[in-house]
Motif scaffolding. Structure first.
Motif, PDB file in Angstrom:
ATOM      1  N   ILE A   9      -1.360  -0.446  15.296  1.00 18.58           N
ATOM      2  CA  ILE A   9      -1.162  -1.366  14.190  1.00 18.58           C
ATOM      3  C   ILE A   9      -2.509  -1.918  13.743  1.00 18.58           C
ATOM      4  CG2 ILE A   9      -0.096  -3.535  13.449  1.00 18.58           C
ATOM      5  CD1 ILE A   9       2.137  -3.040  15.456  1.00 18.58           C
ATOM      6  N   ASP A  10      -2.805  -1.744  12.468  1.00 15.28           N
ATOM      7  CA  ASP A  10      -4.039  -2.262  11.866  1.00 15.28           C
ATOM      8  C   ASP A  10      -5.288  -1.804  12.616  1.00 15.28           C
ATOM      9  OD1 ASP A  10      -5.398  -3.567   9.887  1.00 15.28           O
ATOM     10  OD2 ASP A  10      -5.226  -5.554  10.793  1.00 15.28           O
ATOM     11  N   GLU A  50       2.866  -5.429   7.308  1.00 11.35           N
ATOM     12  CA  GLU A  50       1.866  -6.326   6.723  1.00 11.35           C
ATOM     13  C   GLU A  50       0.481  -5.680   6.741  1.00 11.35           C
ATOM     14  OE1 GLU A  50       2.197  -9.867   9.033  1.00 11.35           O
ATOM     15  OE2 GLU A  50       3.974 -10.600   7.945  1.00 11.35           O
ATOM     16  N   ALA A  51       0.158  -4.972   7.810  1.00 12.09           N
ATOM     17  CA  ALA A  51      -1.133  -4.292   7.889  1.00 12.09           C
ATOM     18  C   ALA A  51      -1.234  -3.198   6.837  1.00 12.09           C
ATOM     19  CB  ALA A  51      -1.336  -3.707   9.290  1.00 12.09           C
ATOM     20  N   ILE A 172       0.894   3.788   5.399  1.00 19.72           N
ATOM     21  CA  ILE A 172       2.062   4.305   6.117  1.00 19.72           C
ATOM     22  C   ILE A 172       2.448   3.401   7.276  1.00 19.72           C
ATOM     23  CG2 ILE A 172       2.791   6.163   7.689  1.00 19.72           C
ATOM     24  CD1 ILE A 172       1.136   8.073   5.947  1.00 19.72           C
ATOM     25  N   VAL A 173       3.769   3.257   7.466  1.00 20.38           N
ATOM     26  CA  VAL A 173       4.339   2.796   8.727  1.00 20.38           C
ATOM     27  C   VAL A 173       5.312   3.875   9.164  1.00 20.38           C
ATOM     28  CG1 VAL A 173       5.688   1.049   9.926  1.00 20.38           C
ATOM     29  CG2 VAL A 173       4.121   0.379   8.102  1.00 20.38           C
ATOM     30  N   ILE A 174       5.106   4.423  10.345  1.00 18.62           N
ATOM     31  CA  ILE A 174       5.964   5.506  10.817  1.00 18.62           C
ATOM     32  C   ILE A 174       6.635   5.132  12.120  1.00 18.62           C
ATOM     33  CG2 ILE A 174       3.958   6.706  11.865  1.00 18.62           C
ATOM     34  CD1 ILE A 174       5.515   9.345  11.390  1.00 18.62           C
ATOM     35  N   LYS A 175       7.940   5.427  12.186  1.00 18.65           N
ATOM     36  CA  LYS A 175       8.702   5.293  13.424  1.00 18.65           C
ATOM     37  C   LYS A 175       9.066   6.694  13.901  1.00 18.65           C
ATOM     38  CE  LYS A 175      12.954   5.166  14.581  1.00 18.65           C
ATOM     39  NZ  LYS A 175      12.874   5.786  15.940  1.00 18.65           N
ATOM     40  N   PRO A 197      -9.323   4.367   7.474  1.00 20.04           N
ATOM     41  CA  PRO A 197      -9.528   2.918   7.618  1.00 20.04           C
ATOM     42  C   PRO A 197      -8.371   2.238   8.340  1.00 20.04           C
ATOM     43  CG  PRO A 197     -10.023   3.641   5.376  1.00 20.04           C
ATOM     44  CD  PRO A 197      -9.379   4.796   6.068  1.00 20.04           C
ATOM     45  N   ASP A 198      -8.668   1.098   8.925  1.00 14.67           N
ATOM     46  CA  ASP A 198      -7.662   0.318   9.641  1.00 14.67           C
ATOM     47  C   ASP A 198      -6.505  -0.046   8.717  1.00 14.67           C
ATOM     48  OD1 ASP A 198      -9.399   0.423  11.751  1.00 14.67           O
ATOM     49  OD2 ASP A 198     -10.051  -1.672  11.608  1.00 14.67           O
ATOM     50  N   GLY A 199      -5.309   0.020   9.249  1.00  9.87           N
ATOM     51  CA  GLY A 199      -4.123  -0.386   8.519  1.00  9.87           C
ATOM     52  C   GLY A 199      -3.508   0.672   7.646  1.00  9.87           C
ATOM     53  N   VAL A 200      -4.201   1.796   7.452  1.00  7.98           N
ATOM     54  CA  VAL A 200      -3.683   2.827   6.545  1.00  7.98           C
ATOM     55  C   VAL A 200      -2.523   3.580   7.187  1.00  7.98           C
ATOM     56  CG1 VAL A 200      -4.249   4.915   5.247  1.00  7.98           C
ATOM     57  CG2 VAL A 200      -5.843   2.999   5.318  1.00  7.98           C
ATOM     58  N   ILE A 201      -2.587   3.815   8.492  1.00  8.64           N
ATOM     59  CA  ILE A 201      -1.421   4.350   9.198  1.00  8.64           C
ATOM     60  C   ILE A 201      -1.114   3.431  10.370  1.00  8.64           C
ATOM     61  CG2 ILE A 201      -2.730   5.925  10.708  1.00  8.64           C
ATOM     62  CD1 ILE A 201      -0.296   7.845  10.453  1.00  8.64           C
TER      63      ILE A 201
END
Length: 479
Positions: A9-10, A50-51, A172-175, A197-201
């Protein structure tokens, strides 16, 4: 010693705020724990979203060639680690080495493909009907993409969602599926190393009932792409569309192979066997129905039984003909369908027994004398179980092929060119193959189903895979 993995995360690897974890085990040796993962909840998912939302503007304005460079470098890093990724996939999902290695290679190729495509993203220029006016379109990312992926292709399916989403400029947020999430963690590590970069995935592990629902229902998520069962997919769709999200669903299948009287029966048996029993039948595109002309029916049944009985079983690392089911519940589901088919009056020609050995192994099963209204012919089994259905002619064969709620993949084995062309025109399926198995996909052409196999909104892979993650803006420039 099992791996102790964390959420991503982030740009940081972190535990769930609850501190709870779950384990993955080797399907061929269930007492062996492969790794532990965070048992995340809605609060963890909220942080990940949020990230992704915070990183969205910067990543969306990053030039396409720069995004493409990161994807291409990721593909190269995955290629360097191919053997390790293959072993991890085998140990968590149960595929044979050859099957797992092929899937890892597909993920590598997908990142290279979309890495190249990212440099070509743009719009179109049209001639305006007015003087002194430039008329053109430009494509922009949607924003935050929520991805929910299954266990049966644990690196290929996430790759064909992640790569186009990133290429188009989305965060992206992936589960990943809880049964085999490890290779998604490895993709995130490769993307991080490649300079993402941070937060992109962001990767969040945990149950769909909490993490998946939180992704589908969050107001900051702009698009949801889901692959899995029809029942769960429809629930995701209902949740995601409440606030107007763009949604893409790819779900179950009950895929037919029609064998006509002109077919080479031995070739047909090879094609159907590969489609029905490969990856232990755990593919949404697996051939679960062989619809066979009555003139070659008995010969075909004999040939397909011979192939099923010749398949050897073992741990995927030893590269046998067939590995185990991914879990005890999947094994039990397959065994239950074997019982159901026998109760309905189908004839068990071979297989269908749990093997007396460690692991979730089952013999591939072939049923003859199947009517298309039996549950075996209508419901997705997701195991190496084949229903062989007799038909009197080509027209009846197509009618039977279409007489299900699903419409994902379909194939015909024939030496009659007219029949081949008619099948393409008349069968209700998103993927149609001639003299080929129902499984296996090219990465640069669209993939998706019809009817209950898909939301029928956007296709995946190829240029269509990019279309889902972009929106077009039309510009009138009067100079």
């Amino acid at each position: 010693m099992p791996d102790d993995r964390q959420n991503y995360i982030d740009g940081e690897w972190t535990e769930s705020h609850t501190g709870e974890t779950f384990e993955t085990t080797d399907p061929a040796s269930p007492e062996e724990v492969v790794a532990t993962y965070p048992q995340s909840d809605a609060e963890d998912t909220e942080r990940a979203i949020e990230a992704a939302d915070a990183a969205s503007d910067d990543w969306g304005t990053t030039p396409g060639p720069e995004r493409g460079r990161i994807l291409t470098e990721t593909g190269s890093l995955l290629a360097d680690r191919k053997d390790d990724l293959t072993e991890l996939l085998v140990r968590e999902e149960g595929k044979t080495w050859s099957e797992a290695a092929g899937e890892v290679q597909r993920a590598i190729d997908i990142f290279h493909y979309y890495g190249a495509k990212a440099s070509d993203l743009g719009g179109t220029v049209k001639s305006s009907s007015a003087r002194n006016t430039n008329l053109y379109t430009k494509n922009e990312p949607l924003g935050v993409a929520g991805l929910i992926t299954p266990w049966n292709y644990p690196i290929a399916i996430p790759a064909w969602k992640i790569a186009p989403a990133l290429a188009a400029g989305n965060t992206i947020v992936i589960k990943p599926a809880t049964l085999a999430p490890g290779v998604v963690h490895e993709m995130a590590s490769a993307l991080e190393e490649a300079g993402l970069p941070d937060g992109v995935i962001n990767v969040v592990t945990g149950p769909g009932s909490t993490v998946g629902d939180a992704i589908a229902g969050h107001s900051a998520v702009d698009a949801v792409s889901f692959t899995g069962s029809t029942q769960v997919g429809n629930a995701v769709y209902d949740t995601a569309t409440e606030d107007g999200k763009r949604v893409q669903l790819e779900m179950g299948g009950k895929n037919p192979t029609l064998v006509t009287d002109s077919a080479d029966v031995e070739e047909a048996a090879d094609i159907v066997s590969a489609g029905a029993f490969g990856v232990t039948g755990q593919a949404c595109t697996a051939a679960s129905r062989a619809i066979v002309h009555e003139d070659v029916y008995d010969e075909f049944v004999e040939a397909i039984v011979e192939r099923a009985e010749a398949i050897d079983h073992g741990h995927g690392l030893d590269d046998p003909g067939m590995g185990p089911h991914v879990s005890e519940s999947e094994l039990e589901s397959t065994l239950e369908y074997v019982d159901i088919a026998e109760d309905e009056g189908a004839t068990l020609e071979c297989g269908g027994n749990e093997l007396d050995r460690e692991g979730y192994f089952v013999e591939p099963a072939v049923f003859s004398d199947v009517d298309n209204d039996m549950r075996l012919a209508q419901e997705e089994v997701f195991g190496p179980v084949l229903a062989v259905i007799p038909v009197s002619d080509f027209d009846e064969g197509v009618e039977v092929a279409n007489d299900v709620d699903f419409g994902l993949s379909a194939s015909v084995v024939t030496d009659d060119h007219t029949e081949a062309n008619r099948f393409v025109e008349e069968v209700e399926a998103g993927v149609v193959k001639i003299n080929e198995k129902t499984t296996g996909l090219e990465l640069h052409v669209p993939f998706g189903g019809m009817k209950d196999s898909s939301s029928e909104t956007y296709r995946e892979q190829g240029d269509a895979g990019l279309d889902f993650y972009q929106i077009s803006k039309t510009v009138y420039d009067n100079y």
